[in-house]
Design an enzyme around this catalytic site. Structure first.
Site, mmCIF file in Angstrom:
data_model
loop_
_atom_site.group_PDB
_atom_site.id
_atom_site.type_symbol
_atom_site.label_atom_id
_atom_site.label_comp_id
_atom_site.label_asym_id
_atom_site.label_seq_id
_atom_site.Cartn_x
_atom_site.Cartn_y
_atom_site.Cartn_z
ATOM 1 C CG HIS A 155 -1.768 -1.217 1.352
ATOM 2 N ND1 HIS A 155 -2.847 -1.527 0.563
ATOM 3 C CD2 HIS A 155 -1.612 -2.266 2.213
ATOM 4 C CE1 HIS A 155 -3.344 -2.692 0.932
ATOM 5 N NE2 HIS A 155 -2.612 -3.172 1.914
ATOM 6 C CB SER A 274 13.447 20.360 -17.341
ATOM 7 O OG SER A 274 12.677 21.492 -17.663
ATOM 8 C CE LYS A 280 12.552 17.717 -12.386
ATOM 9 N NZ LYS A 280 11.317 17.998 -13.142
ATOM 10 C CD GLU A 287 7.889 10.265 -16.183
ATOM 11 O OE1 GLU A 287 8.055 10.745 -15.049
ATOM 12 O OE2 GLU A 287 7.893 10.952 -17.232
#
Length: 490
Positions: A155, A274, A280, A287
């Site tokens: 969880h 980025s 970044k 993804e």
């Protein structure tokens, strides 16, 4: 025959024009099965000749023309509704009317069904090899981290300490099942529909087993109606691909989260930055791996909706069925390759993992187990540890936690905890590394148990790699056999 009229070889002037011609055409999309169709044509012509249905001279002309069509490529085909019609037209351009004899004793229905299976089996072997590469990366990385303790979650909450090896091998086991599903699907793909004709067989004395052998199929689909119309092999294939895509989507999500926590550093080769924020480092490739599951599941849904409620035998709806599988296999193979590369090149940060392995009192189950080994009912032990957990902080050391456990025991048992269990036993159970090493049951995270899992993973990998190699060899041998037969005529 002119190029303008070449596309009308099937219907001549009937149904050869009108605004729906382009709507009906799949010629551009059929580039994927261009080579498959040439192979099917060659095997069919060889069989027709061996059966005395066409003569050797006619076969030689047709087979030479097919070689010429292959050399020129899909882009040079004349127009037509599909690649099958266009190749036949191209052969007739080169041979004359007798080129049309190549279509004797077959329909485009059994022809396209055979071409789809012929091409898809190669794609599925690519997909299986992708799963093998991922399993190898997971296993090799796991072997380096059998002692690297990390937090385990349920969880998304700290649950129990495990190791990086135990975590990675959990995915190896899942991907191994994905491999097995794809291998099973391959067996049902690799059956020949050729010779079923439109759906009711043919009056010619064809040898379906011969064409199946020349094309490397394991067997022949027995019922001619089923052979021409069946597309359940596409559903099975897409189901296996969608399941695998879901597996690697979970792996990608975990790695994205672990990268965020600083537990793992992804290679720059599998990251990006980025366009505006120079600090970044984004896990963009993972993804996209995660998102590929949506494409695969969407393809499966589209395919099943396409097939739902179709009357038996061939329907033109089936023209739209197989692109779902081909799009999915391309996307999933690419995503699997990326996942394997990301796993193989990632760096696991052992210090950060170890520091957080005990967060959230994640050794609580180990403490309860230690109390239960004294003869205390596990439910009583659970109650004591749960009462203590409410006041335990991640900053507490072992001695402080032991004291809080003792106080909780006073409330539950009415006596000090140390009358039941040795303090040193409890403090040892509070150590994440000790907690892991104590969990040496079959499949557990202890190093000894993980070594067994590694051995099992390597054995499974070897067996599956051998299975793929055997299938590749069988296809290569069939291709050589077919080429030799063709060369005997041309």
């Amino acid at each position: 025959m002119t190029e303008e009229s070449a596309g009308d070889v099937i219907r001549r002037d009937r149904f050869s024009g009108g605004p729906a011609r382009d709507f009906l055409s799949s010629l551009a999309a059929d580039e994927r099965i261009f080579e498959a169709d040439l192979a099917v044509d060659r095997a069919h012509v060889v069989m027709l000749t061996e059966q005395g249905i066409i003569d050797d001279c006619n076969a030689a002309d047709i087979l030479s023309a097919l070689d010429s069509v292959e050399k020129d490529g899909h882009a040079e085909l004349p127009g037509g509704e599909d690649v099958h019609e266009a190749i036949e037209a191209a052969v007739i351009q080169r041979v004359g009317e007798d080129g049309g004899k190549m279509h004797t004793a077959r329909s485009r229905n059994d022809e396209v069904a055979t071409c789809i299976r012929y091409r898809l089996r190669e794609d599925i072997l690519d997909a299986i090899e992708g799963t093998l590469a991922l399993r190898e990366a997971l296993t090799e990385t796991a072997a380096e981290h059998t002692e690297t303790v990390m937090p385990g979650y349920t969880h998304l909450q700290p649950a129990q300490p495990i190791t990086v090896a135990h975590y990675l091998l959990s995915y190896e086991a899942a991907v191994a099942r994905d491999t097995a599903r794809l291998l099973d699907a391959y067996g049902r793909i690799n059956q020949s529909p050729l010779g079923a004709a439109a759906f009711a067989g043919t009056t010619f004395d064809v040898d379906r087993e011969r064409t199946a052998d020349l094309l490397g199929f394991d067997s022949v689909l027995g019922n001619s109606m089923d052979a021409s119309s069946a597309r359940d092999f596409l559903a099975e294939t897409l189901g296996a691909l969608a399941t695998h895509a879901t597996t690697i989507s979970g792996l990608a999500e975990d790695l994205v989260i672990f990268a965020n926590k600083g537990y793992v550093d992804l290679s720059d080769d599998y990251s990006s930055t980025s366009s505006i924020m120079p600090q970044k480092k984004n896990p963009d490739t993972l993804e996209l791996v995660r998102g590929t599951a949506g494409d695969a599941v969407g393809g499966l849904s589209g395919l099943l909706t396409n097939l739902k409620g179709l009357p038996r035998a061939y329907n033109r709806d089936l023209q739209l069925a197989h692109p779902h599988a081909f799009r999915a296999v391309d996307a999933v193979v690419n995503a699997t390759d990326v996942a394997a590369g990301a796993v193989a090149t990632a760096t696991w940060n052992a210090d950060e993992l170890a520091a957080d392995a005990g967060d959230g009192f994640s050794t609580a189950t180990g403490v309860a187990d230690a109390l239960a080994t004294t003869g205390m009912p596990f439910r009583t032990a659970h109650e004591i540890v749960a009462a203590a957990a409410e006041g335990i902080d991640d900053a507490d050391d072992a001695a402080t936690i032991a004291a809080k456990l003792d106080a909780a025991a006073e409330g539950v048992l009415g006596e000090p905890l140390w009358t039941r269990v040795n303090r040193e036993t409890v403090e040892a159970a509070l150590d994440p590394a000790e907690s892991v090493s104590s969990r040496d049951s079959l499949g557990g995270p202890a190093a000894s148990a993980v070594e067994t899992q590694l051995d099992d993973a390597r054995a499974r990998f070897g067996d599956d790699a051998d299975s793929v190699a055997a299938r590749r060899d069988a296809l290569a041998q069939a291709n050589e056999k077919l080429r030799a037969e063709v060369d005997s005529y041309v």
